[in-house]
Design an enzyme around this catalytic site. Structure first.
Site, PDB file in Angstrom:
ATOM      1  N   PRO A  39       0.618  -1.077  -0.330  1.00 53.16           N
ATOM      2  CA  PRO A  39      -0.268  -0.186   0.032  1.00 53.16           C
ATOM      3  C   PRO A  39       0.973   1.124  -0.113  1.00 53.16           C
ATOM      4  CG  PRO A  39       0.100  -1.400   1.918  1.00 53.16           C
ATOM      5  CD  PRO A  39       0.088  -2.420   1.227  1.00 53.16           C
ATOM      6  N   ASP A  40       0.435   2.740  -0.674  1.00 47.11           N
ATOM      7  CA  ASP A  40       1.026   3.591  -0.137  1.00 47.11           C
ATOM      8  C   ASP A  40       0.337   4.338   0.180  1.00 47.11           C
ATOM      9  OD1 ASP A  40      -1.339   4.870  -0.927  1.00 47.11           O
ATOM     10  OD2 ASP A  40      -0.823   6.184  -2.434  1.00 47.11           O
ATOM     11  N   PHE A  41       1.382   5.146   0.721  1.00 44.34           N
ATOM     12  CA  PHE A  41       1.138   6.188   2.698  1.00 44.34           C
ATOM     13  C   PHE A  41      -0.284   6.582   2.468  1.00 44.34           C
ATOM     14  CE2 PHE A  41       5.341   4.871   2.054  1.00 44.34           C
ATOM     15  CZ  PHE A  41       5.689   4.486   3.012  1.00 44.34           C
ATOM     16  N   ARG A  42      -0.244   8.261   1.115  1.00 44.14           N
ATOM     17  CA  ARG A  42      -1.855   8.760   1.711  1.00 44.14           C
ATOM     18  C   ARG A  42      -2.605   8.293   0.797  1.00 44.14           C
ATOM     19  NH1 ARG A  42       3.406  10.844   1.730  1.00 44.14           N
ATOM     20  NH2 ARG A  42       4.273  11.996   4.533  1.00 44.14           N
ATOM     21  N   GLN A 112      12.364   7.725  -2.968  1.00 46.66           N
ATOM     22  CA  GLN A 112      11.633   7.591  -2.134  1.00 46.66           C
ATOM     23  C   GLN A 112      11.331   6.292  -1.077  1.00 46.66           C
ATOM     24  OE1 GLN A 112       8.756  11.344  -1.639  1.00 46.66           O
ATOM     25  NE2 GLN A 112       8.301  10.288  -3.640  1.00 46.66           N
ATOM     26  N   ASN A 113      11.008   5.410  -2.196  1.00 44.90           N
ATOM     27  CA  ASN A 113      10.317   4.325  -1.436  1.00 44.90           C
ATOM     28  C   ASN A 113      11.394   3.244  -1.240  1.00 44.90           C
ATOM     29  OD1 ASN A 113       8.396   4.573  -2.645  1.00 44.90           O
ATOM     30  ND2 ASN A 113       8.484   3.323  -4.451  1.00 44.90           N
ATOM     31  N   ILE A 114      11.670   2.438   0.600  1.00 39.84           N
ATOM     32  CA  ILE A 114      12.386   1.912   1.015  1.00 39.84           C
ATOM     33  C   ILE A 114      12.071   0.152   0.726  1.00 39.84           C
ATOM     34  CG2 ILE A 114      12.489   3.291   2.889  1.00 39.84           C
ATOM     35  CD1 ILE A 114      10.156   1.675   4.721  1.00 39.84           C
ATOM     36  N   ASP A 115      11.485  -0.173  -0.001  1.00 45.98           N
ATOM     37  CA  ASP A 115      11.007  -1.299  -0.629  1.00 45.98           C
ATOM     38  C   ASP A 115      12.273  -2.307  -1.712  1.00 45.98           C
ATOM     39  OD1 ASP A 115      10.315  -0.909  -3.318  1.00 45.98           O
ATOM     40  OD2 ASP A 115       8.781  -0.489  -2.530  1.00 45.98           O
ATOM     41  N   HIS A 132      16.043   7.786   1.069  1.00 46.14           N
ATOM     42  CA  HIS A 132      14.890   7.699   2.360  1.00 46.14           C
ATOM     43  C   HIS A 132      15.342   6.593   2.775  1.00 46.14           C
ATOM     44  CE1 HIS A 132      11.295  10.195   1.931  1.00 46.14           C
ATOM     45  NE2 HIS A 132      12.232  11.509   2.334  1.00 46.14           N
ATOM     46  N   CYS A 140      22.566  -0.023  16.024  1.00 43.70           N
ATOM     47  CA  CYS A 140      21.376   0.296  17.016  1.00 43.70           C
ATOM     48  C   CYS A 140      21.398   1.288  17.432  1.00 43.70           C
ATOM     49  CB  CYS A 140      22.561  -0.512  18.533  1.00 43.70           C
ATOM     50  SG  CYS A 140      21.777   0.034  20.096  1.00 43.70           S
ATOM     51  N   CYS A 143      24.021   2.811  20.616  1.00 46.18           N
ATOM     52  CA  CYS A 143      25.940   2.454  20.821  1.00 46.18           C
ATOM     53  C   CYS A 143      26.089   2.566  19.637  1.00 46.18           C
ATOM     54  CB  CYS A 143      26.162   1.287  21.481  1.00 46.18           C
ATOM     55  SG  CYS A 143      26.340  -0.180  20.613  1.00 46.18           S
ATOM     56  N   SER A 210       2.768  11.717  -3.992  1.00 40.60           N
ATOM     57  CA  SER A 210       2.456  12.777  -3.584  1.00 40.60           C
ATOM     58  C   SER A 210       2.880  14.146  -3.230  1.00 40.60           C
ATOM     59  CB  SER A 210       1.357  12.406  -2.250  1.00 40.60           C
ATOM     60  OG  SER A 210       2.241  12.708  -1.340  1.00 40.60           O
ATOM     61  N   ASN A 233       1.286   9.947 -12.218  1.00 43.64           N
ATOM     62  CA  ASN A 233       0.435   9.488 -11.313  1.00 43.64           C
ATOM     63  C   ASN A 233      -1.120   9.538 -10.981  1.00 43.64           C
ATOM     64  OD1 ASN A 233       1.793   9.820  -8.503  1.00 43.64           O
ATOM     65  ND2 ASN A 233      -0.033  11.041  -8.359  1.00 43.64           N
ATOM     66  N   LEU A 234      -1.746   8.900 -10.395  1.00 47.22           N
ATOM     67  CA  LEU A 234      -3.591   9.118  -9.991  1.00 47.22           C
ATOM     68  C   LEU A 234      -4.312  10.572 -10.249  1.00 47.22           C
ATOM     69  CD1 LEU A 234      -4.308   5.833  -8.310  1.00 47.22           C
ATOM     70  CD2 LEU A 234      -3.762   5.891 -10.532  1.00 47.22           C
ATOM     71  N   GLU A 235      -3.800  11.097  -9.809  1.00 44.21           N
ATOM     72  CA  GLU A 235      -4.335  13.125  -8.835  1.00 44.21           C
ATOM     73  C   GLU A 235      -2.520  13.787  -9.737  1.00 44.21           C
ATOM     74  OE1 GLU A 235      -4.405  13.119  -5.382  1.00 44.21           O
ATOM     75  OE2 GLU A 235      -2.552  11.515  -4.720  1.00 44.21           O
TER      76      GLU A 235
HETATM   77  P1  OAD Z   1       2.205   8.874  -0.523  1.00 42.60           P
HETATM   78  O1  OAD Z   1       1.356   7.878  -0.826  1.00 42.60           O
HETATM   79  O2  OAD Z   1       2.230  10.181  -0.445  1.00 42.60           O
HETATM   80  O3  OAD Z   1       1.469   9.197  -2.702  1.00 42.60           O
HETATM   81  C1  OAD Z   1       1.153   8.443  -3.882  1.00 42.60           C
HETATM   82  C2  OAD Z   1       0.777   8.977  -4.589  1.00 42.60           C
HETATM   83  O4  OAD Z   1       0.947   7.820  -5.908  1.00 42.60           O
HETATM   84  C3  OAD Z   1      -0.694   9.750  -4.604  1.00 42.60           C
HETATM   85  O5  OAD Z   1      -0.603  10.204  -5.464  1.00 42.60           O
HETATM   86  C4  OAD Z   1      -1.703   8.345  -5.519  1.00 42.60           C
HETATM   87  O6  OAD Z   1      -2.014   9.071  -5.573  1.00 42.60           O
HETATM   88  C5  OAD Z   1      -0.355   7.783  -6.422  1.00 42.60           C
HETATM   89  N1  OAD Z   1      -0.912   6.462  -7.000  1.00 42.60           N
HETATM   90  C6  OAD Z   1      -0.798   5.170  -5.650  1.00 42.60           C
HETATM   91  N2  OAD Z   1      -1.220   4.387  -6.741  1.00 42.60           N
HETATM   92  C7  OAD Z   1      -0.737   4.304  -7.834  1.00 42.60           C
HETATM   93  C8  OAD Z   1      -0.010   3.957  -9.625  1.00 42.60           C
HETATM   94  N3  OAD Z   1      -1.033   2.914  -9.298  1.00 42.60           N
HETATM   95  N4  OAD Z   1       0.205   4.216 -10.679  1.00 42.60           N
HETATM   96  C9  OAD Z   1       0.377   6.157 -10.527  1.00 42.60           C
HETATM   97  N5  OAD Z   1       0.005   6.889  -9.005  1.00 42.60           N
HETATM   98  C10 OAD Z   1      -0.134   5.649  -8.087  1.00 42.60           C
HETATM   99  O7  OAD Z   1       4.106   8.125  -0.935  1.00 42.60           O
HETATM  100  P2  OAD Z   1       5.528   9.050  -1.415  1.00 42.60           P
HETATM  101  O8  OAD Z   1       4.335   9.958  -1.615  1.00 42.60           O
HETATM  102  O9  OAD Z   1       5.574   7.968  -1.500  1.00 42.60           O
HETATM  103  O10 OAD Z   1       8.471   7.605   3.732  1.00 42.60           O
HETATM  104  O11 OAD Z   1       5.597   9.310   0.188  1.00 42.60           O
HETATM  105  C11 OAD Z   1       6.715  10.281   1.115  1.00 42.60           C
HETATM  106  C12 OAD Z   1       6.379   9.301   2.159  1.00 42.60           C
HETATM  107  O12 OAD Z   1       6.325   9.722   3.122  1.00 42.60           O
HETATM  108  C13 OAD Z   1       7.656   8.278   1.997  1.00 42.60           C
HETATM  109  O13 OAD Z   1       9.076   7.559   1.077  1.00 42.60           O
HETATM  110  C14 OAD Z   1       7.584   7.482   2.936  1.00 42.60           C
HETATM  111  C15 OAD Z   1       6.015   8.588   4.078  1.00 42.60           C
HETATM  112  O14 OAD Z   1       6.444   8.622   5.354  1.00 42.60           O
HETATM  113  C16 OAD Z   1       8.831   6.660   4.714  1.00 42.60           C
HETATM  114  O15 OAD Z   1       9.154   5.593   4.064  1.00 42.60           O
HETATM  115  C17 OAD Z   1      10.678   7.131   4.887  1.00 42.60           C
HETATM  116 ZN    ZN Z   2      24.029  -0.772  21.272  1.00 42.90          ZN
END
Ligand code: OAD
Ligand code: ZN
Length: 316
Positions: A39-42, A112-115, A132, A140, A143, A210, A233-235
């Protein structure tokens, strides 16, 4: 900025085919991995933050907050287990970036992905900036003792949601950039260099993000006006929304669909299909968008259940 999908793909393809020295910088986020079942984040409803918020975390982003982690590391370790590299295969979009590399058309991928799915797709470390961080290095937080990836993984899996330091019992944390931490130096030095090399033959493709998290979100506005910016992007997001340029290209739709269409337009579909076979990918080609979303929903559901089991509801 028009959002006609056909026009957008044709325009990107033309820029690449017409200019012999053209190269692409990709700026990507969670949206390029949603079709892999992560899943994405937002995204409203399916995004992790919406679902974590229901669990009464003090705030959804606490799961990546360093101070919160020090008090309660369980949510992060739970997520880490779910996202752990090796559990997923790259999407069509990751594969397309690899085809760009193979064709000598890749300038850089900033993710930005950690996957670590860019690594899984075979993007060369020199061409990849994990802005990221990633699970590759761990230490740790008390230490600073360093732990190899496999040691962290074993500890995390057997440690009942804790990974503790052998020396001081402190918490072991992968070098993922949490809120309140700095991005890796490589991010700044590479972008500073790349931005000076962008010209009218370059394209910056922003996909699946996003553009909500800084400093990454500020990169598109730093792209010189001679360079074409494309958003897949979707938006509409970030600078493409607030300060659009006449030369911007917008593909409103899924990253995987754009990848397939662009490969077709460039005559690279064979290479893309070949890579899909090699990577044993079944994320996009054989599934409808709805099926992809169902996978995502199931994933969120399982993470939510895990977090519930951890008793997060009682916290705060
Ligand atoms: P977001 O979840 O904020 O944004 C994902 C964007 O991708 C949104 O604009 C969605 O509309 C779009 N989207 C989703 N599915 C899609 C698809 N199949 N094709 C095209 N677009 C799609 O994720 P990030 O912008 O990556 O931090 O978030 C940035 C950072 O916020 C992440 O790196 C994370 C989080 O806190 C860490 O992991 C440390
Ligand atoms: Zn330690």
């Amino acid at each position: 900025m028009k959002d006609n999908k056909d026009t957008a793909i044709k325009k990107i393809a033309k820029l690449i085919s017409d200019k012999p020295n053209s190269k692409v910088v990709f700026l990507v986020g969670a949206g390029i991995s949603t079709s892999c079942g992560i899943p994405d984040f937002r995204s409203p409803g399916t995004g992790l933050y919406d679902n974590l918020a229901k669990l009464n975390l003090p705030f959804a982003e606490a799961v990546f907050d360093i101070e919160y982690f020090e008090q309660n590391p369980k949510p992060f370790y739970t997520l880490a287990k779910e996202l752990y590299p090796g559990n997923y295969t790259p999407s069509k979009f990751h594969q397309l970036m690899r085809v760009f590399q193979d064709k000598g058309k890749l300038h850089r991928v900033f993710t930005q992905n950690i996957d670590t799915l860019e690594r899984a797709a075979g993007i060369h470390p020199d061409l990849l900036v994990e802005a990221h961080g990633s699970f590759a290095h761990n230490h740790c937080i008390s230490c600073k003792k360093e732990y190899p990836q496999n040691v962290f993984k074993d500890k995390m899996l057997v440690g009942k949601d804790f990974a503790n330091c052998e020396e001081c019992k402190g918490l072991i944390k992968p070098q993922i950039v949490f809120f309140g931490e700095n991005l890796p130096r490589k991010f700044f030095s590479t972008w500073d260099k790349d931005v000076t090399e962008l010209d009218d033959e370059s394209i910056v493709v922003v996909a699946g993000t996003s553009l909500a998290v800084y400093p990454f979100a500020s990169l598109p506005e730093e792209v010189p006006t001679t360079t074409t910016r494309a958003l897949i992007n979707l938006e509409r997001v970030g600078d493409f929304k607030t300060t659009p340029r006449n030369s911007d290209v917008f593909y409103k739709g899924s990253a995987d669909a754009a990848a397939t269409e662009l490969a077709k337009e460039l005559g690279w579909l064979g290479e893309l299909e070949f890579l899909s076979g090699l990577l044993d990918n079944d994320n996009s080609s054989s599934k409808t968008v709805d099926e992809g979303h169902e996978d995502e929903a199931a994933k969120v559901d399982s993470i939510t259940k895990d977090l519930e089991k951890l008793g997060l509801k009682e916290n705060k």
